[in-house]
Write an enzyme that holds these catalytic residues in place. Sequence first.
Site, PDB file in Angstrom:
ATOM      1  N   SER A 157      41.114  45.739  44.711  1.00  0.00           N
ATOM      2  CA  SER A 157      39.738  45.430  45.115  1.00  0.00           C
ATOM      3  C   SER A 157      39.094  46.662  45.731  1.00  0.00           C
ATOM      4  O   SER A 157      39.789  47.497  46.340  1.00  0.00           O
ATOM      5  CB  SER A 157      39.723  44.294  46.139  1.00  0.00           C
ATOM      6  N   TYR A 170      42.704  41.024  53.777  1.00  0.00           N
ATOM      7  CA  TYR A 170      42.471  41.155  52.327  1.00  0.00           C
ATOM      8  C   TYR A 170      42.476  42.623  51.897  1.00  0.00           C
ATOM      9  O   TYR A 170      43.109  43.001  50.905  1.00  0.00           O
ATOM     10  CB  TYR A 170      41.135  40.492  52.000  1.00  0.00           C
ATOM     11  N   LYS A 174      45.093  44.408  49.361  1.00  0.00           N
ATOM     12  CA  LYS A 174      44.637  44.998  48.105  1.00  0.00           C
ATOM     13  C   LYS A 174      44.967  46.486  48.029  1.00  0.00           C
ATOM     14  O   LYS A 174      45.273  47.017  46.959  1.00  0.00           O
ATOM     15  CB  LYS A 174      43.130  44.776  47.947  1.00  0.00           C
TER      16      LYS A 174
END
Length: 300
Positions: A157, A170, A174
């Site tokens: 991401s 997150y 990632k």
Amino acid sequence: MGSLEGRVAVVTGAGNGLGREHALLLAAEGAKVVVNDPGIAGGADAADASVAQQVVDEIRAAGGEAVAHTGYANDWADAKSMVDLAVETFGDLHILVNNAGILRDNTICRMSESDWDSVISVHMKGHFAPLHHAANHWREQTKAGRPVKASVINTASGSGLRGNPGQANYAAAKAAIATLSLVAARELERYGVRVNSLAPVARTRLTLATPGLGEKIAATGEGFDTWDPANISPVVAWLATEGCQVNGQMLMVRGGRIDVYDGWTERETHERDSRWTVKELETALGHLPSGPPALNPSVK
């Protein structure tokens, strides 16, 4: 004949969003697909086993071959069973698309331990566990003298590449996936396996829930829909083809735009033949910026 005719794929998190589009296109290109999804929404905990089956039904209705797997990508036994299901049902495994993910956004001060643990587990372990079992399958094939031409596509991401505020869990996961992909590309090449990662930018349940981004991508408007998750899937399908030679790369994809990333590279170097002093470091490095690079508002 499609570009993936005769190949077998596992796609995790394939019940909705990006994973669903990946599964549909891989099947349309001729691949036989294991559609993995326990049926958990981006921030929910209740599972719905019918989610994966609905995608399977859609693939079959279009003339393709698919089977549902409703286990959890971050569960060691479930990850093995999805690889086993591919081999037992379709005879082999050639493609692994790691896509499963959740969000538990919050600032570092407000983030709970469970918010951190769950996101790290689903993303990091949810990539590593299927990769581990698939890699062992391909290694055993190689040892048995059977040629392997396999492809792994991991989902990173822009948040992991650049650091999006409110997504410490997150973004950390990632970023780890991007590095895991590099390690896997180097380790598994000897077994005939290529490993690449994508940083997709598209309209999904996760991005719609991202502060500052959801509102921007909610409306489709007229003309080419830059945020359609189906825009990402052709890149996945291409990386999954037997003839593709690309390995160890990070591609960010949004609409019709593809950015090729080099990861961490040296911007400048300072070297001497003895230990640095604090004063000398101030002279050598004191000019460095007082903050991280600005975020690109179009990429999260």
